[in-house]
Design a protein around this motif. Sequence first.
Motif, PDB file in Angstrom:
ATOM      1  N   ALA A 199       0.833  -1.196   0.000  1.00 25.07           N
ATOM      2  CA  ALA A 199       0.000   0.000   0.000  1.00 25.07           C
ATOM      3  C   ALA A 199       0.871   1.250   0.000  1.00 25.07           C
ATOM      4  O   ALA A 199       2.067   1.209   0.319  1.00 25.07           O
ATOM      5  N   TYR A 200       0.244   2.372  -0.374  1.00 26.71           N
ATOM      6  CA  TYR A 200       0.823   3.690  -0.164  1.00 26.71           C
ATOM      7  C   TYR A 200       0.321   4.185   1.199  1.00 26.71           C
ATOM      8  O   TYR A 200      -0.868   4.081   1.497  1.00 26.71           O
ATOM      9  N   VAL A 201       1.224   4.719   2.016  1.00 30.14           N
ATOM     10  CA  VAL A 201       0.854   5.174   3.360  1.00 30.14           C
ATOM     11  C   VAL A 201       1.323   6.614   3.525  1.00 30.14           C
ATOM     12  O   VAL A 201       2.518   6.892   3.403  1.00 30.14           O
ATOM     13  N   ILE A 202       0.390   7.529   3.794  1.00 31.83           N
ATOM     14  CA  ILE A 202       0.723   8.939   4.000  1.00 31.83           C
ATOM     15  C   ILE A 202       0.860   9.166   5.500  1.00 31.83           C
ATOM     16  O   ILE A 202      -0.124   9.151   6.235  1.00 31.83           O
ATOM     17  N   GLY A 203       2.094   9.335   5.975  1.00 27.06           N
ATOM     18  CA  GLY A 203       2.357   9.461   7.402  1.00 27.06           C
ATOM     19  C   GLY A 203       2.163  10.874   7.923  1.00 27.06           C
ATOM     20  O   GLY A 203       2.051  11.836   7.149  1.00 27.06           O
ATOM     21  N   HIS A 204       2.169  11.012   9.246  1.00 22.73           N
ATOM     22  CA  HIS A 204       1.843  12.314   9.828  1.00 22.73           C
ATOM     23  C   HIS A 204       2.968  13.335   9.724  1.00 22.73           C
ATOM     24  O   HIS A 204       2.740  14.536   9.865  1.00 22.73           O
ATOM     25  N   HIS A 205       4.201  12.911   9.429  1.00 23.07           N
ATOM     26  CA  HIS A 205       5.288  13.864   9.234  1.00 23.07           C
ATOM     27  C   HIS A 205       4.969  14.802   8.078  1.00 23.07           C
ATOM     28  O   HIS A 205       5.298  15.991   8.119  1.00 23.07           O
ATOM     29  N   HIS A 206       4.343  14.264   7.049  1.00 25.07           N
ATOM     30  CA  HIS A 206       3.988  15.075   5.880  1.00 25.07           C
ATOM     31  C   HIS A 206       2.638  15.762   6.027  1.00 25.07           C
ATOM     32  O   HIS A 206       2.205  16.475   5.127  1.00 25.07           O
ATOM     33  N   GLN A 207       1.981  15.537   7.161  1.00 24.39           N
ATOM     34  CA  GLN A 207       0.727  16.225   7.445  1.00 24.39           C
ATOM     35  C   GLN A 207       0.948  17.454   8.327  1.00 24.39           C
ATOM     36  O   GLN A 207      -0.005  18.130   8.691  1.00 24.39           O
ATOM     37  N   GLN A 208       2.204  17.751   8.664  1.00 28.42           N
ATOM     38  CA  GLN A 208       2.483  18.919   9.491  1.00 28.42           C
ATOM     39  C   GLN A 208       2.059  20.190   8.767  1.00 28.42           C
ATOM     40  O   GLN A 208       2.257  20.336   7.555  1.00 28.42           O
ATOM     41  N   ASN A 209       1.461  21.112   9.535  1.00 23.94           N
ATOM     42  CA  ASN A 209       0.972  22.384   8.997  1.00 23.94           C
ATOM     43  C   ASN A 209      -0.038  22.207   7.879  1.00 23.94           C
ATOM     44  O   ASN A 209      -0.107  22.988   6.938  1.00 23.94           O
ATOM     45  N   VAL A 210      -0.813  21.134   7.999  1.00 25.26           N
ATOM     46  CA  VAL A 210      -1.965  20.897   7.132  1.00 25.26           C
ATOM     47  C   VAL A 210      -3.156  20.603   8.030  1.00 25.26           C
ATOM     48  O   VAL A 210      -3.071  19.734   8.906  1.00 25.26           O
ATOM     49  N   TRP A 211      -4.232  21.357   7.869  1.00 21.90           N
ATOM     50  CA  TRP A 211      -5.455  21.029   8.598  1.00 21.90           C
ATOM     51  C   TRP A 211      -6.040  19.786   7.955  1.00 21.90           C
ATOM     52  O   TRP A 211      -6.372  19.782   6.769  1.00 21.90           O
ATOM     53  N   MET A 212      -6.138  18.704   8.731  1.00 25.13           N
ATOM     54  CA  MET A 212      -6.615  17.420   8.221  1.00 25.13           C
ATOM     55  C   MET A 212      -8.004  17.156   8.787  1.00 25.13           C
ATOM     56  O   MET A 212      -8.161  16.996   9.995  1.00 25.13           O
ATOM     57  N   GLU A 213      -8.998  17.124   7.923  1.00 23.54           N
ATOM     58  CA  GLU A 213     -10.366  16.843   8.366  1.00 23.54           C
ATOM     59  C   GLU A 213     -10.813  15.497   7.807  1.00 23.54           C
ATOM     60  O   GLU A 213     -10.697  15.244   6.604  1.00 23.54           O
ATOM     61  N   PHE A 214     -11.330  14.658   8.678  1.00 18.06           N
ATOM     62  CA  PHE A 214     -11.844  13.355   8.293  1.00 18.06           C
ATOM     63  C   PHE A 214     -13.369  13.404   8.421  1.00 18.06           C
ATOM     64  O   PHE A 214     -13.906  13.362   9.522  1.00 18.06           O
ATOM     65  N   ASP A 215     -14.026  13.550   7.297  1.00 16.95           N
ATOM     66  CA  ASP A 215     -15.487  13.722   7.249  1.00 16.95           C
ATOM     67  C   ASP A 215     -16.121  12.366   6.972  1.00 16.95           C
ATOM     68  O   ASP A 215     -16.200  11.919   5.824  1.00 16.95           O
ATOM     69  N   LEU A 216     -16.561  11.700   8.048  1.00 14.66           N
ATOM     70  CA  LEU A 216     -17.151  10.372   7.889  1.00 14.66           C
ATOM     71  C   LEU A 216     -18.539  10.443   7.267  1.00 14.66           C
ATOM     72  O   LEU A 216     -18.923   9.551   6.514  1.00 14.66           O
ATOM     73  N   ALA A 217     -19.271  11.512   7.566  1.00 14.35           N
ATOM     74  CA  ALA A 217     -20.633  11.630   7.060  1.00 14.35           C
ATOM     75  C   ALA A 217     -20.658  11.743   5.542  1.00 14.35           C
ATOM     76  O   ALA A 217     -21.520  11.151   4.877  1.00 14.35           O
ATOM     77  N   LYS A 218     -19.696  12.490   4.980  1.00 17.86           N
ATOM     78  CA  LYS A 218     -19.662  12.702   3.533  1.00 17.86           C
ATOM     79  C   LYS A 218     -18.560  11.891   2.856  1.00 17.86           C
ATOM     80  O   LYS A 218     -18.330  12.048   1.663  1.00 17.86           O
ATOM     81  N   SER A 219     -17.904  11.040   3.619  1.00 20.77           N
ATOM     82  CA  SER A 219     -16.891  10.128   3.084  1.00 20.77           C
ATOM     83  C   SER A 219     -15.827  10.865   2.268  1.00 20.77           C
ATOM     84  O   SER A 219     -15.621  10.600   1.088  1.00 20.77           O
ATOM     85  N   ARG A 220     -15.142  11.778   2.942  1.00 19.01           N
ATOM     86  CA  ARG A 220     -14.102  12.552   2.264  1.00 19.01           C
ATOM     87  C   ARG A 220     -13.070  13.027   3.282  1.00 19.01           C
ATOM     88  O   ARG A 220     -13.316  13.056   4.487  1.00 19.01           O
ATOM     89  N   VAL A 221     -11.893  13.383   2.759  1.00 17.69           N
ATOM     90  CA  VAL A 221     -10.820  13.930   3.583  1.00 17.69           C
ATOM     91  C   VAL A 221     -10.532  15.335   3.072  1.00 17.69           C
ATOM     92  O   VAL A 221     -10.342  15.538   1.866  1.00 17.69           O
ATOM     93  N   GLY A 222     -10.521  16.310   3.988  1.00 19.69           N
ATOM     94  CA  GLY A 222     -10.257  17.689   3.615  1.00 19.69           C
ATOM     95  C   GLY A 222      -8.865  18.119   4.021  1.00 19.69           C
ATOM     96  O   GLY A 222      -8.370  17.722   5.090  1.00 19.69           O
ATOM     97  N   LEU A 223      -8.214  18.932   3.181  1.00 16.68           N
ATOM     98  CA  LEU A 223      -6.871  19.417   3.448  1.00 16.68           C
ATOM     99  C   LEU A 223      -6.808  20.920   3.204  1.00 16.68           C
ATOM    100  O   LEU A 223      -7.412  21.426   2.259  1.00 16.68           O
TER     101      LEU A 223
END
Length: 433
Positions: free
Chosen positions: A393-417
């Motif tokens: 698999a491809y795995v996007i780790g949290h080191h590369h998520q620094q200074n990015v607002w990460m939203e996990f929207d379960l209701a609408k099945s999407r990830v916001g950045l």
Amino acid sequence: MNSVHNNLLLQIMFLYMFIQSNLSLPTKQTVILALKTQQISSGSLPKAPNKLSFHHNVSLTVSVAVGTPPQTVTMVLDTGSELSWLHCKKTPNTPSAFDPLHSSSYSSIPCSSPTCTTRTRDFTVPVSCDPKKLCHAILSYADASSAEGNLASDTFRIGNSGLPGTVFGCMDMFSSSNTEEDSKTTGLIGMNRGSLSFVTQMGFPKFSYCISGRDSSGVLLFGDASLPWLRPLNYTPMIQISTPLPYFDRVAYTVQLEGIKVSGKLLSLPKSVFVPDHTGAGQTMVDSGTQFTFLLGPVYTALKNEFMRQTRGVLRVLNDPNFVFQGAMDLCYLVELSRTSLPPLPTVSLVFRGAEMGVSAERLMYRVPGMVRGGDGVHCFTFGNSDLLGIEAYVIGHHHQQNVWMEFDLAKSRVGLAEVRCDLASQRLGVAE
């Protein structure tokens, strides 16, 4: 998913706050938790029970209250796992552990319960009955560590919200290559989309976090982030399949990686290399439980070669075929110890369907702790080859998520950045020190 071991320890402590203004939901109030990171050496580990040291790379942890009366526990925040679990005391004076005997709301789950037969990929070994007819589970992780114990339920409290009957693993047996450090950890909080995950049991339709790489601050938010100062999020849809496939995790936060750019130049790769195959291998998962980002072999090789081409004459490659950082990162450089900053580096952009994540400057390099070659320190490229880890698999780790607002929207099945200064976000929410 817990990532591979290294010698860096990092501690993240959360301070609870409850916001009841324009952040409220119709049925639930939004919970905001302040995030603080502190790098510590293994020789100066704090002993307080509400602080956590964790050796599976840099990890994000959250402190919650469990049981009646409440016991403070500190749990690794893991969007790549489903079942939450705690170290449970088996003997008196066990450090950093939850004591079920001192909680009047604790309840063991019998193996006759439907909860015991709930299917989760976390159980690499099927659940079973122990001699007391209780539900017995074994969890295994990518770094070869494992936890074993019984399924149970108790009241978990986040902010002012209490959730009675939360299902978790009460684990009293562990296997790890670093038993001393593992004995100080308290547990793991599973945050994927599975039915037993913490966020599913809480019932919040979304959660967000923002990790600062600047001043060791950040924020975790359960609920809706209706923040007027937050940039419009770019959303990428979660990929879902209806047919079970052997290598596809259907409850992971899977998005579609469509390409990678280096200084705006798109790598010459067919889009098919980013699409899961007929077995499900090749999905792209956003995982807070992994530090760095791992790419399948052909894509990693293409990125490595282009990055080396664009940094030729700027960085000095460590030519040591016997050194592969964390078993999967074989592109490392020698940087003079006298340098206070890295030279200008090309930006690597991960192109998702509908959104991009730019990785630049210090997030592209990781200084290997304690490794010195002559007058140079060793810095490794923060993308690794997942083939070397045996991860399909491809795995996007949290080191590369620094200074990015990460939203996990379960209701609408999407990830916001959205790119944001996470230290400033914490200050605006009133949770920064």
